[in-house]
Design an enzyme around this catalytic site. Structure first.
Site, PDB file in Angstrom:
ATOM      1  N   TYR A 123       0.839  -1.206   0.000  1.00  0.00           N
ATOM      2  CA  TYR A 123       0.000   0.000   0.000  1.00  0.00           C
ATOM      3  C   TYR A 123       0.870   1.250   0.000  1.00  0.00           C
ATOM      4  O   TYR A 123       0.554   2.239  -0.659  1.00  0.00           O
ATOM      5  CB  TYR A 123      -0.975   0.022   1.188  1.00  0.00           C
ATOM      6  CG  TYR A 123      -1.857  -1.208   1.230  1.00  0.00           C
ATOM      7  CD1 TYR A 123      -2.453  -1.687   0.066  1.00  0.00           C
ATOM      8  CD2 TYR A 123      -2.065  -1.912   2.410  1.00  0.00           C
ATOM      9  CE1 TYR A 123      -3.236  -2.826   0.089  1.00  0.00           C
ATOM     10  CE2 TYR A 123      -2.843  -3.048   2.437  1.00  0.00           C
ATOM     11  CZ  TYR A 123      -3.427  -3.510   1.276  1.00  0.00           C
ATOM     12  OH  TYR A 123      -4.185  -4.645   1.301  1.00  0.00           O
ATOM     13  N   ASP A 239      -2.896 -14.453  -1.497  1.00  0.00           N
ATOM     14  CA  ASP A 239      -2.538 -14.711  -0.100  1.00  0.00           C
ATOM     15  C   ASP A 239      -3.785 -14.823   0.776  1.00  0.00           C
ATOM     16  O   ASP A 239      -3.890 -15.714   1.622  1.00  0.00           O
ATOM     17  CB  ASP A 239      -1.662 -13.569   0.453  1.00  0.00           C
ATOM     18  CG  ASP A 239      -0.281 -13.513  -0.200  1.00  0.00           C
ATOM     19  OD1 ASP A 239       0.177 -14.552  -0.715  1.00  0.00           O
ATOM     20  OD2 ASP A 239       0.337 -12.424  -0.187  1.00  0.00           O
TER      21      ASP A 239
END
Ligand code: FES
Ligand SMILES: [Fe+2]
Ligand SMILES: [Fe+2]
Lengths: 377, 98
Positions: A123, A239
């Site tokens: 991010y 994930d």
């Protein structure tokens, strides 16, 4: 019952429950009580990736061209994802490591949490690439009321468990008066209940809340915008699929009583609470969708469609942990999301992508043997 | 046609199974997992990983047998199958999410 980083007792870790048994001593993986966690570790390790591998230079240009309300959607979604992974990058470790009793599960928790820190780092990579001052974005995560509301609901079960385990580790069982909080009763069933609800709320975080945010990220990519971002989210989604499978296994193992018979009783008692956690989260996510699209929608995605996806995905996840579905929406309103969610290492033929995009709900009931002539039977 | 090829083709024919979905019926082989064969027949199935670890492709198995060439990582609920990795082993009836 104070925690020890190397339990000096000699015991058979194959006979321990997942949680609240002996503290783990030797980190050994040659034998596992629950081999699934060893397999999850292996899989997660094989997924290792680094955010910097994804080039975001086009995303910067795309971002500048977005309309103001689209920037609001994109950035708010990104802030929410940042919040969720900030929590996930530490909480499984802080909350679960002091009470875990199996080496393979202990390492799965660490591996899982580590992968969340990669998400957080990605991010930063994205934000650094699309805006000039990342601080403005990060600061808003702790002050924006719509985001902090979310923070409360994703952290409260973790925080409660951590507080109870702290008391248990220092004081043992009993009722303790905590200034500002009143009496807190520590018993084994109460600890186990707090644990079960925490795992359920983590499952909701990863299996519902995250998928709603994925839908927004991919909504831009469907319009060939912010595609670098979508590439990163795709890696994150791979994930997360593993993480949600991990919490589903924990919940189902607990509920089955195969791991710890007392946990099965607790799971049964908590059924309504868990159901409420799912439903409450879904309602919050629908509210969030309204906030995202408050100044305008995007092509292909609006508050109503995202709300339907919330209902749909909540139903799917409830059913996966043995609960009855709750919402009306039984079909995925955004079937195109599958083609984005699918991992890159898996080949999907283009026509299959088309099937998922354009043939929603259609079935061909006129098939007979002749339709299979193309196949070498 | 030689005499040896006939039993072989018969043997392969035996590996074709009926999959009932509501009022529809499709034929599948044991050569590939159920998911790709459903997709080829134009039936939309949810998926993510396509290799057994996400449970997105979970479908109700009402009756019949499937097997898994490798044990999937995802939790397979009793009465359900994972379409992306399940090999159909008999005639089966499946149902989507209700
Ligand atoms: S698509 Fe992931 S388990 Fe089948
Ligand atoms: Fe994450
Ligand atoms: Fe996660």
């Amino acid at each position: 019952m104070s925690y020890s980083t190397f339990n000096r007792k000699k015991f058979d870790s194959m006979k321990e429950p997942m949680f609240f048994g002996e503290n783990v001593n030797v980190a050994r993986y040659d034998q596992q009580k629950h081999p699934i966690f060893e397999k999850l570790i292996e899989k997660q390790l094989s997924f290792f990736w680094r955010p910097e591998e994804v080039d975001l230079s086009n995303d910067r240009k795309d971002f500048q061209k977005l309309e103001e309300h689209e920037k609001h959607i994109f950035l708010s979604n990104l802030k929410y994802q940042t919040l969720l992974d900030s929590v996930q990058g530490r909480s499984p470790n802080v909350a679960l490591l002091p009470i875990v009793s199996l080496p393979e599960l202990e390492t799965w928790i660490e591996t899982w949490s580590f992968s969340e820190t990669i998400h957080s780092r990605s991010y930063t990579h994205i934000i650094r690439n699309i805006v000039n001052d990342p601080t403005l974005i990060f600061d808003d995560i702790v002050t924006n009321e719509e985001i902090t509301k979310r923070a409360d609901s994703v952290s409260k079960y973790y925080d409660n468990l951590i507080e109870m385990v702290n008391l248990y580790n220092t004081m043992g069982f009993g009722t303790f008066n905590i200034p500002g909080k009143g009496d807190i009763e520590i018993t084994m069933p109460k600890l186990k209940k707090a644990l079960y609800l925490t795992v359920a709320s983590v499952n909701v975080l990863e299996a519902v809340r995250f998928y709603v945010s994925f839908a927004c990220s991919f909504g831009f990519a469907e319009r060939t915008l912010m595609e670098g971002n979508a590439k990163i989210i795709k890696l994150i989604a791979r994930d997360e699929a593993l993480h949600l499978t991990g919490t589903q296994h924990m919940m189902n193992l607990m509920a089955s009583g195969k791991d710890d018979p007392e946990m099965a009783i607790i799971a049964e008692e908590c059924k309504d609470d868990v159901r409420d956690i799912f439903i409450e989260a879904a309602e919050q996510e629908k509210e969030w969708a309204t906030y995202l699209f408050k100044d305008g929608s995007m092509i292909g995605l609006n508050a109503q469609i995202l709300g339907q996806y919330v209902e749909y995905i909540t139903n799917v996840r409830m059913q996966a942990v043995g609960l009855d579905t709750y919402f009306e929406t039984k079909h995925n309103p955004i079937p195109w999301i599958n083609a984005w969610l699918v991992s890159d290492n898996v080949q999907v033929a283009p026509q299959e992508a088309e099937i998922s995009s354009y043939l929603v709900g259609q079935t061909d009931n006129s098939l007979d043997d002749s339709d299979f002539d193309d196949f070498d039977l | 046609m030689t005499s040896t090829s006939k039993p072989e083709s018969l043997e392969k024919k035996e590996q074709v199974h009926r999959v009932l979905i509501g009022k529809k019926q499709i034929l599948v082989t044991e050569e590939e997992p159920l998911l790709v064969q459903l997709e080829r027949a134009g039936i939309h199935v949810e998926y993510q990983c396509r290799e057994g670890y996400c449970s997105s492709c979970s479908i109700k198995l009402l009756w019949g047998n499937v097997c898994y060439p490798f044990e999937p990582l995802a939790w397979v609920q009793s009465g359900y199958l994972l379409a992306c990795c399940a090999i159909v082993k008999s005639d089966i009836e499946i149902a989507f999410f209700d």
